[in-house]
Design a protein around this motif. Structure first.
Motif, PDB file in Angstrom:
ATOM      1  N   THR A  69       0.811  -1.204   0.000  1.00  0.00           N
ATOM      2  CA  THR A  69       0.000   0.000   0.000  1.00  0.00           C
ATOM      3  C   THR A  69       0.840   1.247   0.000  1.00  0.00           C
ATOM      4  N   GLN A  87     -12.660  -1.411  -1.623  1.00  0.00           N
ATOM      5  CA  GLN A  87     -11.841  -1.047  -2.775  1.00  0.00           C
ATOM      6  C   GLN A  87     -12.107   0.413  -3.103  1.00  0.00           C
ATOM      7  N   VAL A  88     -11.051   1.202  -3.088  1.00  0.00           N
ATOM      8  CA  VAL A  88     -11.181   2.642  -3.284  1.00  0.00           C
ATOM      9  C   VAL A  88     -11.051   2.998  -4.758  1.00  0.00           C
ATOM     10  N   PHE A 117      -9.326   2.050  -8.920  1.00  0.00           N
ATOM     11  CA  PHE A 117      -8.722   1.176  -9.911  1.00  0.00           C
ATOM     12  C   PHE A 117      -8.253   2.050 -11.065  1.00  0.00           C
ATOM     13  N   VAL A 124      -4.464  -0.950  -8.014  1.00  0.00           N
ATOM     14  CA  VAL A 124      -5.667  -1.169  -7.217  1.00  0.00           C
ATOM     15  C   VAL A 124      -5.385  -0.667  -5.802  1.00  0.00           C
ATOM     16  N   ASP A 125      -6.418  -0.145  -5.162  1.00  0.00           N
ATOM     17  CA  ASP A 125      -6.266   0.535  -3.872  1.00  0.00           C
ATOM     18  C   ASP A 125      -7.379   0.070  -2.939  1.00  0.00           C
ATOM     19  N   PHE A 126      -6.999  -0.380  -1.734  1.00  0.00           N
ATOM     20  CA  PHE A 126      -7.967  -0.834  -0.740  1.00  0.00           C
ATOM     21  C   PHE A 126      -7.728  -0.157   0.595  1.00  0.00           C
ATOM     22  N   ASP A 150     -11.446  -3.569   3.773  1.00  0.00           N
ATOM     23  CA  ASP A 150     -12.054  -4.391   2.726  1.00  0.00           C
ATOM     24  C   ASP A 150     -12.733  -3.539   1.657  1.00  0.00           C
ATOM     25  N   LYS A 208     -14.498   3.122  -7.002  1.00  0.00           N
ATOM     26  CA  LYS A 208     -15.388   1.978  -7.074  1.00  0.00           C
ATOM     27  C   LYS A 208     -16.811   2.288  -6.614  1.00  0.00           C
ATOM     28  N   HIS A 216      -4.299   0.243   4.837  1.00  0.00           N
ATOM     29  CA  HIS A 216      -4.443   0.849   3.512  1.00  0.00           C
ATOM     30  C   HIS A 216      -3.465   0.143   2.579  1.00  0.00           C
ATOM     31  N   GLU A 217      -3.969  -0.453   1.519  1.00  0.00           N
ATOM     32  CA  GLU A 217      -3.139  -1.258   0.631  1.00  0.00           C
ATOM     33  C   GLU A 217      -3.241  -0.780  -0.811  1.00  0.00           C
ATOM     34  N   ILE A 218      -2.072  -0.777  -1.482  1.00  0.00           N
ATOM     35  CA  ILE A 218      -2.050  -0.492  -2.922  1.00  0.00           C
ATOM     36  C   ILE A 218      -1.116  -1.471  -3.599  1.00  0.00           C
TER      37      ILE A 218
END
Length: 360
Positions: free
Chosen positions: A2, A65-66, A68, A58-60, A63, A79, A39-41
């Motif tokens: 992320t 998904q923020v 794409f 992709v960004d989360f 859970d 999203k 926070h993950e990317i």
């Protein structure tokens, strides 16, 4: 898994690593502690030393998904409509332009990576994983990993130092370890990892839920003991489970753990199991669970070993129940015989019963 980037065209012209890794980490994880939120990317790039063939992001947040993004459309897609509203049109446009600029940065990376390779037209897959997790002590923890063709290239370790796994990675060391990059990372983390994450969480409508923890003890026929600790129904997904005996974390034994898995209701589940060899009891073993909604780490002891019941005791108990049931049945039948006049061995037909009713 992320993080993000920041465009620095002038620095790229001077030969530095451009904004590709400005986003990499702010502080290392300190000690054993579960994060509040995650926070993950993930960036995935496919290209050669001369051209960029594909680029996706992709960004989360937890859970959710923020975003794409892919190179083919060059458009940052939120999203959900509420995400665009929460972050604002200006932020979306600004971030989209950065991503377009960063395509050049990733191409620069590939050229530098393949500068001594005679097969510069060979396809290369580059992956950048970034995870940022605000900790309970207000610091921000990061995990950063760069992989090339599925192999570890370099990452930021738990004490904030870069580790380099390929000879080609050494050429990036001056850039990654420079003061300039450290300052850029700190600035980025404040704007994006912390600030944007808070915005998403404030507007997501999701409420934190503490885990429901269950600890089980099982002894196999060969004397092997399995201790299982499961946590379910919690949100957010960041959680930490580990076994300890007394004040010592258990490092021995055969341990396994499930990934943090989603439940149907949007909450999460995780299990950690430890197998102890014959002769080692589970006495004084405890499962420790750390989650934001628990406040502090909670300790869940292993239940006491169930007492083994002797076979003859179980048999006598069952026999007593059978005798009691038969006695009740005999008493019931004898009562019916007295009231109706029918013999126990006689069959009372529907005609007999109707005649009795008419007579009375």
């Amino acid at each position: 898994m992320t993080d993000k980037w920041s465009g620095m065209e002038s620095q790229r012209r001077k030969g530095t690593f451009s904004p590709l890794l400005l986003i990499l980490g702010a502080f290392a994880f300190m000690g054993i502690q579960a994060a509040h939120h995650k926070h993950e990317i993930q960036f995935t790039v496919v290209g050669t030393g001369n051209s960029l063939l594909d680029f996706t992001m992709v960004d989360f947040v937890d859970d959710i998904q923020v975003f794409f993004y892919d190179k083919q459309h060059s458009q940052l897609m939120a999203k959900e409509a509420w995400i665009s509203q929460a972050l604002g049109t200006k932020f979306i446009e600004k971030t989209q332009q950065k991503l377009i600029d960063h395509e050049k940065s990733f191409l620069w990376f590939l050229k530098k990576l393949r500068q001594n390779d005679t097969k510069s037209d060979k396809n290369v897959t580059l992956q950048l994983f970034i995870v940022c997790e605000p900790q309970k002590d207000k610091d921000i923890g990061n995990q950063i990993k760069i992989a090339v063709d599925g192999e570890d290239f370099c990452w930021l370790d738990e004490i904030g130092q870069w580790l380099f796994f390929m000879p080609e990675a050494e050429s990036f060391k001056p850039t990654l370890m420079s003061t300039f990059w450290a300052n850029q990372k700190a600035s980025y983390m404040q704007e994006y990892c912390d600030g944007i994450m808070k915005t998403i969480l404030q507007h997501s409508g999701r409420k934190n839920v503490p885990p429901d923890v269950t600890v089980l003890y099982h002894e196999a026929v060969d004397g092997t003991i399995s201790l299982s600790c499961s946590a379910t129904g919690f949100y957010p997904s960041s959680i930490l489970l580990f076994w300890q005996k007394g004040s010592n974390i258990i490092a021995a034994g055969k341990e396994s753990s499930s990934r943090t898995l989603p439940n149907a209701d949007g909450t999460f589940y995780q299990r950690i199991t430890i197998e102890l060899p014959p002769g080692v009891t589970g006495t004084n073993h405890e499962c420790v669970v750390d989650h934001i909604e628990l406040g502090t780490q909670k300790v869940f002891p292993v239940p006491e070993k169930p007492l083994k019941k002797r076979t003859w005791t179980v048999t006598l108990s069952i026999l007593g129940i059978v005798i009691l049931v038969l006695s009740c049945a005999v008493a019931f039948i004898q009562g019916k015989k007295t009231n109706t006049g029918y013999s126990i061995h006689e069959y009372a037909t529907m005609e007999d019963i109707q005649m009795d009713i008419q007579e009375h």
